[in-house]
Design a protein around this motif. Sequence first.
Motif, short mmCIF file in Angstrom:
data_model
loop_
_atom_site.label_atom_id
_atom_site.label_comp_id
_atom_site.label_asym_id
_atom_site.label_seq_id
_atom_site.Cartn_x
_atom_site.Cartn_y
_atom_site.Cartn_z
N VAL A 74 46.74 119.27 48.20
CA VAL A 74 46.73 120.52 48.96
C VAL A 74 46.11 120.27 50.33
O VAL A 74 44.95 119.85 50.43
N GLU A 75 46.89 120.53 51.36
CA GLU A 75 46.38 120.47 52.72
C GLU A 75 45.84 121.86 53.07
O GLU A 75 46.61 122.82 53.14
N VAL A 76 44.54 121.95 53.26
CA VAL A 76 43.91 123.24 53.56
C VAL A 76 43.77 123.39 55.07
O VAL A 76 43.15 122.55 55.74
N LEU A 77 44.35 124.45 55.60
CA LEU A 77 44.32 124.72 57.03
C LEU A 77 43.41 125.92 57.28
O LEU A 77 43.63 127.00 56.74
N PHE A 78 42.39 125.72 58.11
CA PHE A 78 41.45 126.78 58.41
C PHE A 78 41.70 127.35 59.81
O PHE A 78 42.27 126.67 60.68
#
Length: 423
Positions: free
Chosen positions: A97-101
Motif C-alpha cells: 500500500v502506497e500511502v499518500l498524505f
Amino acid sequence: MKPTSLTKKLRLGGLLTVSALLLAGCAGSVGDTEGAADRGASVEPGASKEEYAEALADMEPVELTFQAASSATGGNGARDTAFAEAIEEWSDGKISVEVLFGYPIVAPSEVASALQDGRLDLGYEIPQYAPSEYPAIAELVNLQSSGGSGSAVSDFVNVAATAEVAWNTPEIQSNYEAMGVTPLVPVEAEFSHVAMCTDQADSADELNGAVISAGAPDLLQMIESIGASGTSLPYTELYEGLQRGVINCAVNGLKVGMATGVSEVAPHIVAPQDGSLGRSTAALLAGGQWDDLPLAAQQLIYDQLEVYINGQFEVSTRDYLAAMDDFSGGFHTVDDETEEALDATVEALREDVESSDALDGTKLIADYDAAQEKWTQIVEELGYEDNGNWSDFAENLDGESIDFSPLAERMMEEIYLEHRPAE
C-alpha cells in the motif's frame, strides 16, 4: 477482553483477531457481486496469517494507492500508516500500500471520482463537503449535535453508533452506489466540535456579535442562533484568521486545532454544557483495483479495519487530551442562556431531518437514538468510565493511557462483520 479501568496500555495499531461471532456471506456484504464464485476461495473471519498466506499464495503481487486523511505526522497519519502496514504484513507482502498524505491526487471532496477512474484504490473522503451528492449522509451529519451528553465518553459512543446507523441505512449505501465506490467505513464520526476562541467567549453577551468560522450548514445555524455571525474559512486559514482578528472563534474538532496550532492565537476552548457543536464525518472508500482483487484479498483488507478503527480512537483521544494542556486559556462551558439557544437549534435540526426528502427521517432519528442507547450500554460494559467533559476526563485520567482494542473488536463483531466481503 473487558478492561477494569482506563489504565490499560495504549497500543497504537494493535491488531486483534476478529471474533467469528457472525456468519460470513450475509446480504449486502462489501464486494458482494455477481460472479463472486470466480473471485477465489473465501477465508473465514478470525483466520490466521498462515491461512491468509495460503489463500493468497497464487495471487500476483499488487500495489494499492491510498490517499490518506492528513499529513504523515499529524491528525490521523499514525492510524493510516498502521492500517497500511497491517495489510502488507497480513498478506505476506502480496498486497503493498502506497500511502499518500496531504491530498496530492485530489481534494478530500473529490476522492470518489479518483476511485472511479483508477487514480486511487483506497481513499479518505469527506462526504459532508458535497451534500448534494451524499444527501442521506448529510441528514446523519445534522443529527451529530444531538448525540452524546457533553462527556468525553459520549464521543466514543457516537463513533460506534453512527457507524452502525450508516451501515443499516439503505439510502446511505445508495449514495455510495450512485458514486460508483465501495464503502469500507461508510461514515466515520469524529469527536465533538468545540469553539476555539481568542478570548473567553462563553456567555451570551460575549458571543453576541462575535464572528465564528464553521464549515457546515448545521454549525452555521447553531452559531447564528446565539447571535454570532457565521462564516466559513478553510481549516488551513484558521490560524491566520484568528491571528489577524478576522474571526473571534473557530468551530472545529480539537484534532484540527492541534494540527493547525491555533492554540497559540485562540487559547480558549468553549463548549456546550451538553451535546456538542456538531461533529465532522468522513468515510474510507475503495475503488480502482478493488473489484479485481481476489475475495481473500478483499477480506484481508476489510479485517484490518480493526486496526483503522482502533487507531481513530487512539489518535483522536491523544489529541483531545493533549489539547487540555495546549490551550492555555482553559476549557469553558457556555452559560444557561446560550445553552438554551443551542438546544433549541439542535431540536430544529432534528425536525428538519424528520421531514427530509432524502430518506425516512423519522426512522433515521429512531435508529440513531437506539444506536446511541445500545452503544452507551456497551461502552459502559467494557469499562470505559464517564468522568464528564474532556477537561474533567483528562484530569481524572491523570496521564494514564487507554486501551481501545476491546471497543474496536466489539465494533467489528457488532457492526462490520455482517458486511464483510462474501462469496
